[in-house]
Write a protein that holds these residues in place. Structure first.
Motif, PDB file in Angstrom:
ATOM      1  N   MET A 131       0.852  -1.200   0.000  1.00 46.21           N
ATOM      2  CA  MET A 131       0.000   0.000   0.000  1.00 46.21           C
ATOM      3  C   MET A 131       0.888   1.250   0.000  1.00 46.21           C
ATOM      4  O   MET A 131       1.919   1.277   0.678  1.00 46.21           O
ATOM      5  N   ALA A 132       0.485   2.243  -0.727  1.00 46.64           N
ATOM      6  CA  ALA A 132       1.261   3.476  -0.793  1.00 46.64           C
ATOM      7  C   ALA A 132       1.259   4.173   0.559  1.00 46.64           C
ATOM      8  O   ALA A 132       0.324   4.037   1.353  1.00 46.64           O
ATOM      9  N   ASP A 133       2.317   4.912   0.830  1.00 44.94           N
ATOM     10  CA  ASP A 133       2.447   5.645   2.081  1.00 44.94           C
ATOM     11  C   ASP A 133       1.709   6.966   1.969  1.00 44.94           C
ATOM     12  O   ASP A 133       2.168   7.897   1.335  1.00 44.94           O
ATOM     13  N   HIS A 134       0.534   7.059   2.596  1.00 39.26           N
ATOM     14  CA  HIS A 134      -0.244   8.290   2.574  1.00 39.26           C
ATOM     15  C   HIS A 134      -0.354   8.881   3.978  1.00 39.26           C
ATOM     16  O   HIS A 134      -1.346   9.512   4.328  1.00 39.26           O
ATOM     17  N   SER A 135       0.665   8.656   4.783  1.00 38.50           N
ATOM     18  CA  SER A 135       0.692   9.221   6.123  1.00 38.50           C
ATOM     19  C   SER A 135       0.858  10.732   6.039  1.00 38.50           C
ATOM     20  O   SER A 135       1.222  11.271   4.989  1.00 38.50           O
ATOM     21  N   PRO A 136       0.579  11.473   7.151  1.00 37.84           N
ATOM     22  CA  PRO A 136       0.785  12.926   7.122  1.00 37.84           C
ATOM     23  C   PRO A 136       2.195  13.320   6.698  1.00 37.84           C
ATOM     24  O   PRO A 136       2.388  14.316   6.009  1.00 37.84           O
ATOM     25  N   THR A 137       3.192  12.507   7.110  1.00 41.64           N
ATOM     26  CA  THR A 137       4.566  12.831   6.718  1.00 41.64           C
ATOM     27  C   THR A 137       4.721  12.754   5.212  1.00 41.64           C
ATOM     28  O   THR A 137       5.325  13.621   4.572  1.00 41.64           O
ATOM     29  N   ALA A 138       4.175  11.714   4.614  1.00 41.96           N
ATOM     30  CA  ALA A 138       4.269  11.567   3.164  1.00 41.96           C
ATOM     31  C   ALA A 138       3.516  12.674   2.457  1.00 41.96           C
ATOM     32  O   ALA A 138       3.953  13.196   1.439  1.00 41.96           O
ATOM     33  N   LEU A 139       2.357  13.037   3.006  1.00 40.38           N
ATOM     34  CA  LEU A 139       1.554  14.080   2.370  1.00 40.38           C
ATOM     35  C   LEU A 139       2.271  15.418   2.365  1.00 40.38           C
ATOM     36  O   LEU A 139       2.007  16.262   1.526  1.00 40.38           O
ATOM     37  N   ASN A 140       3.157  15.616   3.329  1.00 44.89           N
ATOM     38  CA  ASN A 140       3.884  16.874   3.398  1.00 44.89           C
ATOM     39  C   ASN A 140       5.068  16.922   2.444  1.00 44.89           C
ATOM     40  O   ASN A 140       5.729  17.958   2.343  1.00 44.89           O
ATOM     41  N   ARG A 141       5.332  15.816   1.751  1.00 47.54           N
ATOM     42  CA  ARG A 141       6.464  15.806   0.832  1.00 47.54           C
ATOM     43  C   ARG A 141       6.039  16.455  -0.487  1.00 47.54           C
ATOM     44  O   ARG A 141       5.941  15.809  -1.524  1.00 47.54           O
ATOM     45  N   ARG A 142       5.778  17.718  -0.413  1.00 47.49           N
ATOM     46  CA  ARG A 142       5.345  18.468  -1.585  1.00 47.49           C
ATOM     47  C   ARG A 142       6.549  18.903  -2.400  1.00 47.49           C
ATOM     48  O   ARG A 142       7.693  18.836  -1.960  1.00 47.49           O
ATOM     49  N   ARG A 143       6.266  19.390  -3.605  1.00 55.34           N
ATOM     50  CA  ARG A 143       7.295  19.985  -4.442  1.00 55.34           C
ATOM     51  C   ARG A 143       7.665  21.349  -3.858  1.00 55.34           C
ATOM     52  O   ARG A 143       6.844  22.020  -3.238  1.00 55.34           O
ATOM     53  N   GLY A 144       8.917  21.743  -4.049  1.00 53.44           N
ATOM     54  CA  GLY A 144       9.375  23.018  -3.514  1.00 53.44           C
ATOM     55  C   GLY A 144       8.715  24.209  -4.188  1.00 53.44           C
ATOM     56  O   GLY A 144       8.021  24.085  -5.194  1.00 53.44           O
ATOM     57  N   LEU A 145       8.968  25.361  -3.618  1.00 50.99           N
ATOM     58  CA  LEU A 145       8.365  26.610  -4.065  1.00 50.99           C
ATOM     59  C   LEU A 145       9.477  27.618  -4.344  1.00 50.99           C
ATOM     60  O   LEU A 145      10.455  27.695  -3.591  1.00 50.99           O
ATOM     61  N   LEU A 146       9.332  28.379  -5.415  1.00 53.23           N
ATOM     62  CA  LEU A 146      10.268  29.457  -5.740  1.00 53.23           C
ATOM     63  C   LEU A 146       9.578  30.777  -5.430  1.00 53.23           C
ATOM     64  O   LEU A 146       8.575  31.123  -6.052  1.00 53.23           O
ATOM     65  N   ILE A 147      10.107  31.503  -4.469  1.00 54.80           N
ATOM     66  CA  ILE A 147       9.496  32.746  -3.996  1.00 54.80           C
ATOM     67  C   ILE A 147      10.334  33.923  -4.466  1.00 54.80           C
ATOM     68  O   ILE A 147      11.494  34.060  -4.070  1.00 54.80           O
ATOM     69  N   VAL A 148       9.753  34.763  -5.312  1.00 57.88           N
ATOM     70  CA  VAL A 148      10.459  35.935  -5.813  1.00 57.88           C
ATOM     71  C   VAL A 148       9.980  37.180  -5.074  1.00 57.88           C
ATOM     72  O   VAL A 148       8.783  37.437  -4.981  1.00 57.88           O
ATOM     73  N   LEU A 149      10.920  37.940  -4.526  1.00 62.31           N
ATOM     74  CA  LEU A 149      10.634  39.264  -3.987  1.00 62.31           C
ATOM     75  C   LEU A 149      11.360  40.282  -4.842  1.00 62.31           C
ATOM     76  O   LEU A 149      12.583  40.236  -4.960  1.00 62.31           O
ATOM     77  N   SER A 150      10.608  41.180  -5.450  1.00 67.40           N
ATOM     78  CA  SER A 150      11.194  42.242  -6.262  1.00 67.40           C
ATOM     79  C   SER A 150      10.726  43.589  -5.728  1.00 67.40           C
ATOM     80  O   SER A 150       9.601  43.710  -5.219  1.00 67.40           O
ATOM     81  N   SER A 151      11.574  44.588  -5.860  1.00 61.19           N
ATOM     82  CA  SER A 151      11.198  45.950  -5.480  1.00 61.19           C
ATOM     83  C   SER A 151      12.306  46.877  -5.958  1.00 61.19           C
ATOM     84  O   SER A 151      13.434  46.436  -6.196  1.00 61.19           O
ATOM     85  N   PRO A 152      12.008  48.158  -6.075  1.00 63.12           N
ATOM     86  CA  PRO A 152      13.107  49.097  -6.319  1.00 63.12           C
ATOM     87  C   PRO A 152      14.023  49.144  -5.103  1.00 63.12           C
ATOM     88  O   PRO A 152      13.596  48.846  -3.973  1.00 63.12           O
ATOM     89  N   SER A 153      15.269  49.492  -5.326  1.00 61.52           N
ATOM     90  CA  SER A 153      16.235  49.591  -4.235  1.00 61.52           C
ATOM     91  C   SER A 153      15.727  50.564  -3.180  1.00 61.52           C
ATOM     92  O   SER A 153      15.329  51.682  -3.485  1.00 61.52           O
ATOM     93  N   GLY A 154      15.727  50.117  -1.911  1.00 58.73           N
ATOM     94  CA  GLY A 154      15.278  50.969  -0.830  1.00 58.73           C
ATOM     95  C   GLY A 154      13.851  50.720  -0.393  1.00 58.73           C
ATOM     96  O   GLY A 154      13.401  51.273   0.620  1.00 58.73           O
ATOM     97  N   ALA A 155      13.112  49.875  -1.118  1.00 58.75           N
ATOM     98  CA  ALA A 155      11.707  49.634  -0.769  1.00 58.75           C
ATOM     99  C   ALA A 155      11.537  48.597   0.332  1.00 58.75           C
ATOM    100  O   ALA A 155      10.437  48.426   0.855  1.00 58.75           O
ATOM    101  N   GLY A 156      12.616  47.886   0.676  1.00 58.76           N
ATOM    102  CA  GLY A 156      12.557  47.009   1.835  1.00 58.76           C
ATOM    103  C   GLY A 156      12.616  45.522   1.585  1.00 58.76           C
ATOM    104  O   GLY A 156      12.463  44.739   2.520  1.00 58.76           O
ATOM    105  N   LYS A 157      12.884  45.092   0.350  1.00 56.39           N
ATOM    106  CA  LYS A 157      12.829  43.645   0.102  1.00 56.39           C
ATOM    107  C   LYS A 157      13.920  42.881   0.835  1.00 56.39           C
ATOM    108  O   LYS A 157      13.700  41.743   1.252  1.00 56.39           O
ATOM    109  N   SER A 158      15.103  43.490   1.021  1.00 56.01           N
ATOM    110  CA  SER A 158      16.175  42.784   1.723  1.00 56.01           C
ATOM    111  C   SER A 158      15.818  42.566   3.191  1.00 56.01           C
ATOM    112  O   SER A 158      16.059  41.489   3.748  1.00 56.01           O
ATOM    113  N   THR A 159      15.225  43.570   3.820  1.00 50.04           N
ATOM    114  CA  THR A 159      14.802  43.428   5.216  1.00 50.04           C
ATOM    115  C   THR A 159      13.708  42.383   5.339  1.00 50.04           C
ATOM    116  O   THR A 159      13.737  41.526   6.237  1.00 50.04           O
ATOM    117  N   ILE A 160      12.735  42.420   4.432  1.00 49.86           N
ATOM    118  CA  ILE A 160      11.638  41.453   4.470  1.00 49.86           C
ATOM    119  C   ILE A 160      12.159  40.045   4.192  1.00 49.86           C
ATOM    120  O   ILE A 160      11.725  39.085   4.831  1.00 49.86           O
TER     121      ILE A 160
END
Length: 217
Positions: A1-30
């Protein structure tokens, strides 16, 4: 039987998060606050042709390469995106991104609209694009001046560039106004949490639901 435990369910594909802003708008701090609040998010390490600054560490802050090596990487199609920024070239190596996605690790990118467009072309379904706006251009100029790192000429150049960068705000999935850095950081955290739960990012749900409805009473 396939492993459908909560641990297995959390094995999602990764996410690419882009933060863009003009220099000085705060993206580095965030970006810093986001990673401090969630150590599972790591910053993409870019290759760059600019020199190393005081306090920076090679292959931790950036992969520092010369122009010839950077061009070879371009020719060998090693970048997911690259662009000129203030007379130097910056690029995101492709293989570490692919490995992070496969392993279910989330990667944060501090890149401009040009890099975002290239990253979208390569990894559209894995990408979340967030643009950070300043509350006003006057406030943006004040923040740049308060940093004390640039002279008046450089600040004028950054302000001119900021106007051009802001013109691309509508190309992003989410647009936030950074009039309060803590509030803006919480908004980014909420976006990331919601994007992680999108159905298409949880590939094990299909098998789980199938087994759920087929399981005998």
């Amino acid at each position: 039987m396939a492993d459908h435990s909560p641990t297995a369910l959390n094995r999602r594909r990764g996410l690419l998060i882009v933060l863009s802003s003009p220099s000085g708008a705060g993206k580095s701090t965030i970006s810093r606050k986001l990673m401090e609040s969630d150590p599972t998010i790591t910053m993409s390490i870019s290759a760059t042709t600019r020199g190393m600054r005081e306090g920076e560490v090679a292959d931790v802050d950036y992969h520092f390469v010369d122009d010839a090596r950077f061009q070879q990487m371009v020719d060998d199609d090693e970048f997911a995106e690259w662009a000129y920024v203030f007379e130097h070239r910056y690029g995101s190596p492709k293989e570490p991104i692919k490995e992070a996605l496969k392993d279910g690790r989330d990667t944060l990118f501090d890149i401009d609209w040009q890099g975002t467009q290239q990253l979208e072309y390569a990894f559209r379904t894995d990408l979340v694009r967030i643009f950070i706006l300043p509350p006003s251009m006057a406030e943006l100029e004040r923040r740049l001046a308060d940093r004390g790192t640039d002279d008046a000429e450089v600040i004028r150049f950054r302000m001119d560039r900021a106007a051009a960068e802001i013109g691309h705000w509508a190309e992003y999935d989410y647009v936030l106004i950074n009039d309060d850095v803590e509030k803006c950081t919480r908004a980014v955290q909420a976006i990331v949490a919601a994007e992680r739960l999108r159905r298409e990012r949880q590939p094990y749900l299909l098998g789980f639901v199938r087994e759920l409805v087929e399981r005998p009473n």
